[in-house]
Design an enzyme around this catalytic site. Structure first.
Site, short mmCIF file in Angstrom:
data_model
loop_
_atom_site.label_atom_id
_atom_site.label_comp_id
_atom_site.label_asym_id
_atom_site.label_seq_id
_atom_site.Cartn_x
_atom_site.Cartn_y
_atom_site.Cartn_z
N TYR A 48 22.36 44.16 31.77
CA TYR A 48 22.69 43.49 33.03
C TYR A 48 21.44 43.20 33.88
O TYR A 48 21.51 42.42 34.81
CB TYR A 48 23.68 44.30 33.87
CG TYR A 48 25.01 44.61 33.21
CD1 TYR A 48 25.39 43.98 32.03
CD2 TYR A 48 25.89 45.52 33.76
CE1 TYR A 48 26.60 44.27 31.41
CE2 TYR A 48 27.10 45.81 33.16
CZ TYR A 48 27.45 45.20 31.98
OH TYR A 48 28.65 45.50 31.38
N HIS A 106 26.44 49.63 23.60
CA HIS A 106 27.14 48.53 24.27
C HIS A 106 28.01 47.72 23.29
O HIS A 106 29.14 47.37 23.61
CB HIS A 106 26.10 47.62 24.93
CG HIS A 106 26.60 46.82 26.08
ND1 HIS A 106 25.81 46.47 27.15
CD2 HIS A 106 27.81 46.27 26.34
CE1 HIS A 106 26.51 45.76 28.01
NE2 HIS A 106 27.74 45.62 27.54
N1 LIG Z 1 31.15 46.78 27.81
C1 LIG Z 1 31.19 45.46 27.88
O1 LIG Z 1 30.91 44.76 26.90
C2 LIG Z 1 31.60 44.82 29.16
C3 LIG Z 1 31.89 43.46 29.19
C4 LIG Z 1 32.28 42.90 30.41
C5 LIG Z 1 32.38 43.69 31.54
N2 LIG Z 1 32.06 45.03 31.48
C6 LIG Z 1 32.12 45.88 32.69
O2 LIG Z 1 33.39 45.71 33.30
C7 LIG Z 1 33.18 45.31 34.66
C8 LIG Z 1 34.33 44.48 35.16
O3 LIG Z 1 34.52 43.33 34.35
P1 LIG Z 1 34.07 41.85 34.78
O4 LIG Z 1 33.00 41.92 35.80
O5 LIG Z 1 33.81 41.10 33.52
O6 LIG Z 1 35.38 41.17 35.38
P2 LIG Z 1 36.58 41.62 36.33
O7 LIG Z 1 36.25 42.84 37.07
O8 LIG Z 1 37.82 41.56 35.48
O9 LIG Z 1 36.69 40.36 37.31
C9 LIG Z 1 35.62 39.99 38.15
C10 LIG Z 1 35.99 38.62 38.72
O10 LIG Z 1 37.14 38.75 39.56
C11 LIG Z 1 36.80 38.33 40.88
N3 LIG Z 1 37.40 39.28 41.81
C12 LIG Z 1 37.24 40.63 41.81
N4 LIG Z 1 37.97 41.20 42.79
C13 LIG Z 1 38.60 40.19 43.42
C14 LIG Z 1 39.51 40.14 44.50
N5 LIG Z 1 39.91 41.26 45.11
N6 LIG Z 1 39.98 38.92 44.91
C15 LIG Z 1 39.59 37.80 44.28
N7 LIG Z 1 38.74 37.76 43.23
C16 LIG Z 1 38.25 38.96 42.80
C17 LIG Z 1 35.30 38.37 40.96
O11 LIG Z 1 34.86 37.38 41.87
P3 LIG Z 1 33.55 37.58 42.79
O12 LIG Z 1 32.51 38.28 41.95
O13 LIG Z 1 33.21 36.17 43.17
O14 LIG Z 1 33.96 38.42 43.96
C18 LIG Z 1 34.88 38.04 39.54
O15 LIG Z 1 34.90 36.63 39.34
C19 LIG Z 1 31.84 44.57 34.60
O16 LIG Z 1 31.29 44.34 35.87
C20 LIG Z 1 31.07 45.52 33.74
O17 LIG Z 1 30.65 46.66 34.48
C21 LIG Z 1 31.68 45.59 30.31
#
Ligand SMILES: NC(=O)c1ccc[n+]([C@@H]2O[C@H](COP(=O)([O-])OP(=O)(O)OC[C@H]3O[C@@H](n4cnc5c(N)ncnc54)[C@H](OP(=O)(O)O)[C@@H]3O)[C@@H](O)[C@H]2O)c1
Length: 279
Positions: A48, A106
């Protein structure tokens, strides 16, 4: 805060803050907001590029180290055991920490010429050194989990996998559970896709809760560990409110029925992206 006990006897807060796609320059403010709101679990990764920013927020928070839970993950160009072992020192330097609570492989990268079982042996060595209190994996299909367990001396504490209402992953979650491995649900809000869903909007409207909190409550009631990412304090706070939402069995069943077996992210069986640059 609800905690989940892992198979090595440690415990992890079930609710955390995700930091994928938060640039390093913004990570300090976002993580500071999350810590201020009450989050005590932060999920980052070497990939990241924001471990420095996360570390600055932790240092400035004044929260004692044993009240925080910090996860980072091995980048795909660090699978060679000597690189894995060196990379944890780099992560700790960037984070400004003596240890991380959890260090994950990862991606398994099953098609590259470095065997992830050899990488797992390096992870076990890192745990032995005390630089990671717990070790686990991410994006590991069942067969990869079984190979790691057969070839290693420790069972991963978690498997961090894509899980959301459109990709409920019940088969792999059951495999994880059967092996004593906790499931961490990444992209729990389907990277924002849940906000357009009429079924979720109807449940949220009836409960007087935000859609985000309804979806995150569904994950929590299934027993998974979540760490949604958001880009402003209002959303970070709104997501945290999921801990107070209780869904009825009918609502849970309605969300379960949204499962379409639809991934957003790459398929771990074939994903083989290895960054060229040093991280
Ligand atoms: N191990 C892996 O391979 C892997 C892969 C992907 C993710 N991850 C981890 O999982 C975490 C979460 O997954 P993610 O970041 O992919 O997606 P997520 O948490 O499912 O969704 C994030 C998205 O939702 C929006 N959002 C969040 N809260 C909101 C709310 N209350 N109202 C409206 N929109 C909202 C955010 O917008 P804004 O940002 O514009 O607020 C962003 O576009 C990552 O940050 C990372 O730490 C791990």
């Amino acid at each position: 805060m609800t905690a989940i006990t892992l198979n090595d006897g440690t415990s992890i807060p079930q609710f955390g803050f995700g930091t994928w796609q938060i640039p390093d320059a913004q990570a300090t403010d976002r993580v500071a907001e999350a810590l201020d709101i009450g989050y005590r679990h932060v999920d980052t990764a070497q990939m990241y590029g924001n471990e420095d920013g996360v570390g600055r927020a932790i240092a400035a928070s004044g929260i004692s180290r044993d009240e925080l839970y910090v996860t980072t993950k091995l980048n795909n160009n660090n699978h060679a055991p000597d690189r894995a072992i060196a990379s944890i020192d780099d992560s700790l330097n960037r984070l400004g920490l003596d240890y991380v609570d959890l260090f994950l492989i990862h991606w398994p990268l099953p098609t590259i010429d470095i065997d992830y079982v050899d990488t797992w042996h390096a992870m076990e060595e890192i745990r032995g050194s005390g630089k990671a209190r717990s070790i686990g994996v991410s994006n590991f299909p069942a067969e990869c989990l079984r190979r790691v367990i057969a070839g290693g001396s420790r069972v991963p504490v978690v498997n961090q996998i894509e899980v959301h209402p459109y990709f409920a992953q019940d088969a792999l979650r059951a495999v994880n559970a059967g092996l004593g491995i906790a499931t961490q649900a990444w992209s729990p809000l389907a990277q924002g896709q849940v906000f357009d869903d009429p079924v979720l909007a109807a449940i949220a409207g009836r409960l007087g809760a935000p859609v985000s909190a309804v979806v995150l409550a569904w994950h929590l009631q299934r027993g998974d560990i979540v760490f949604p990412k958001a880009s402003n304090a209002e959303r970070i706070r709104e997501n945290f409110s999921a801990r107070e939402v209780r869904l009825s069995p009918t609502d849970v069943a309605a969300i379960d029925a949204l499962d379409a077996g639809r991934r957003i992210g790459p398929d771990p069986e074939t994903f083989a992206w290895v960054p060229a640059e040093e991280v």
